[in-house]
Design a protein around this motif. Sequence first.
Motif, short mmCIF file in Angstrom:
data_model
loop_
_atom_site.label_atom_id
_atom_site.label_comp_id
_atom_site.label_asym_id
_atom_site.label_seq_id
_atom_site.Cartn_x
_atom_site.Cartn_y
_atom_site.Cartn_z
N PHE A 176 34.60 17.61 20.51
CA PHE A 176 34.22 17.43 21.91
C PHE A 176 32.85 16.74 21.93
N GLY A 177 32.59 16.00 23.03
CA GLY A 177 31.23 15.48 23.21
C GLY A 177 30.92 14.20 22.47
N TYR A 178 31.94 13.40 22.18
CA TYR A 178 31.68 12.15 21.46
C TYR A 178 31.52 10.95 22.39
N VAL A 179 31.72 11.16 23.70
CA VAL A 179 31.66 10.00 24.60
C VAL A 179 30.48 10.16 25.57
N ASN A 180 30.70 10.77 26.70
CA ASN A 180 29.60 10.97 27.65
C ASN A 180 29.97 12.10 28.63
N HIS A 181 29.04 12.36 29.54
CA HIS A 181 29.18 13.46 30.49
C HIS A 181 30.46 13.32 31.34
N ASP A 182 30.71 12.12 31.83
CA ASP A 182 31.89 11.88 32.67
C ASP A 182 33.18 12.16 31.92
N TYR A 183 33.19 11.70 30.68
CA TYR A 183 34.37 11.90 29.84
C TYR A 183 34.58 13.40 29.58
N ASN A 184 33.48 14.14 29.39
CA ASN A 184 33.58 15.59 29.17
C ASN A 184 34.22 16.25 30.39
N LEU A 185 33.78 15.84 31.57
CA LEU A 185 34.33 16.43 32.79
C LEU A 185 35.83 16.12 32.92
N ILE A 230 37.77 18.37 30.58
CA ILE A 230 37.92 19.77 31.04
C ILE A 230 38.93 19.83 32.19
N LYS A 231 38.86 18.83 33.06
CA LYS A 231 39.83 18.78 34.16
C LYS A 231 41.25 18.70 33.61
N ASN A 232 41.41 17.88 32.60
CA ASN A 232 42.72 17.69 31.96
C ASN A 232 43.19 18.98 31.27
N ILE A 233 42.26 19.68 30.66
CA ILE A 233 42.59 20.96 30.01
C ILE A 233 43.05 21.95 31.08
N ASP A 244 25.39 24.11 29.17
CA ASP A 244 26.10 22.86 29.55
C ASP A 244 27.59 23.15 29.68
N PHE A 245 28.13 23.89 28.71
CA PHE A 245 29.57 24.21 28.77
C PHE A 245 29.87 25.09 29.99
N LYS A 246 29.01 26.08 30.25
CA LYS A 246 29.24 26.97 31.40
C LYS A 246 29.32 26.13 32.68
N ASN A 247 28.40 25.17 32.80
CA ASN A 247 28.40 24.32 34.00
C ASN A 247 29.65 23.46 34.09
N TYR A 248 30.07 22.91 32.96
CA TYR A 248 31.31 22.12 32.97
C TYR A 248 32.49 22.99 33.43
N PHE A 249 32.60 24.17 32.82
CA PHE A 249 33.76 25.02 33.10
C PHE A 249 33.77 25.49 34.55
N LYS A 250 32.57 25.82 35.05
CA LYS A 250 32.46 26.33 36.43
C LYS A 250 33.05 25.34 37.44
N TYR A 255 35.53 23.58 37.24
CA TYR A 255 37.00 23.60 37.29
C TYR A 255 37.54 25.02 37.31
N ASN A 256 36.68 25.93 37.83
CA ASN A 256 37.12 27.32 38.02
C ASN A 256 37.48 28.00 36.70
N LEU A 257 36.78 27.63 35.66
CA LEU A 257 37.02 28.24 34.35
C LEU A 257 35.80 29.06 33.97
N LYS A 258 36.03 30.08 33.16
CA LYS A 258 34.94 30.99 32.84
C LYS A 258 34.96 31.37 31.35
N ILE A 259 33.78 31.34 30.72
CA ILE A 259 33.69 31.81 29.33
C ILE A 259 33.75 33.34 29.36
N VAL A 260 34.76 33.90 28.68
CA VAL A 260 34.90 35.37 28.71
C VAL A 260 34.42 36.01 27.41
N LYS A 261 34.21 35.18 26.36
CA LYS A 261 33.76 35.74 25.08
C LYS A 261 33.21 34.61 24.21
N THR A 262 32.21 34.90 23.41
CA THR A 262 31.72 33.88 22.46
C THR A 262 31.66 34.50 21.06
N PHE A 263 31.90 33.65 20.08
CA PHE A 263 31.72 34.04 18.68
C PHE A 263 30.82 33.01 18.01
#
Length: 236
Positions: A107-116, A119-122, A195-201, A203-211
Amino acid sequence: MDWFDSDYYHILYKHRDYNEARNFIDKIIKYLNIKKGSKILDLACGIGRHSIYLEKIGFKVVGTDKSLNNINKAKANQNQSLSFLQMEMIEDTNNRYDGIFNLFTSFGYVNHDYNLKTIKNIERQLKDDGIIVVDFMNTLFVKNNLVIEETKVIDDLIFKIKRRSDGKHIYKEIKFNDKKDYLFREKVMDLSINDFKNYFKRYNLKIVKTFGDYNLNEFDIQNSKRLIMIIKKSQP
Ligand SMILES: C[S@@+](CC[C@H](N)C(=O)[O-])C[C@H]1O[C@@H](n2cnc3c(N)ncnc32)[C@H](O)[C@@H]1O
């Protein structure tokens, strides 16, 4: 040619092999308790080391990657419940999945727009009760422990690797000679958990756990090498 598309990537990272993939998949599948027979998308699957094992243990798997060489190698393992497609991460496979995995800093090899767009596609391809796993590097740890220059000898090739960071990206330069001189560059965005939290937010997605590593130890921003995020759709 792109670094990920080249055979030399697989020589340099040959220790990042099927064993590592199998160990991580066993642990994460046990933790997530995803039912066998579920549909998994391995987004940016490389040559399919996680996809192949996921299918072997009973999942229906689609692996996608933009590298044609990687997808062609992965396709040697195709069967009824394992398929591979060459496509960009922002492209739709026209399917819905119980799990979408994006593993080993894919992830993150292009730019901010591409990241969004990614995530939308996911989000679009994830079933309502589905689970996303994103395994990125912990950029703070990488920067604090940056190995600026390193030489690795693998299969008689001498890889000279240089790394640097400018606060926005982490850069890697890989030089070696194999009958002629080669120079490859890798550039990945310096993305933090926020940054990831903001991306996910968005699209109504939430980090529920991290390792923080492949043994599923807790994420610790100072000491963890990896940032492994488990993400779900937020319930209305
Ligand atoms: C570090 S490799 C990891 C591959 C695989 N997940 C693994 O663990 O072996 C990153 C992969 O992401 C793929 N990739 C990079 N940017 C991509 C994009 N925009 N769309 C699809 N695949 C991409 C590369 O071709 C490469 O195979």
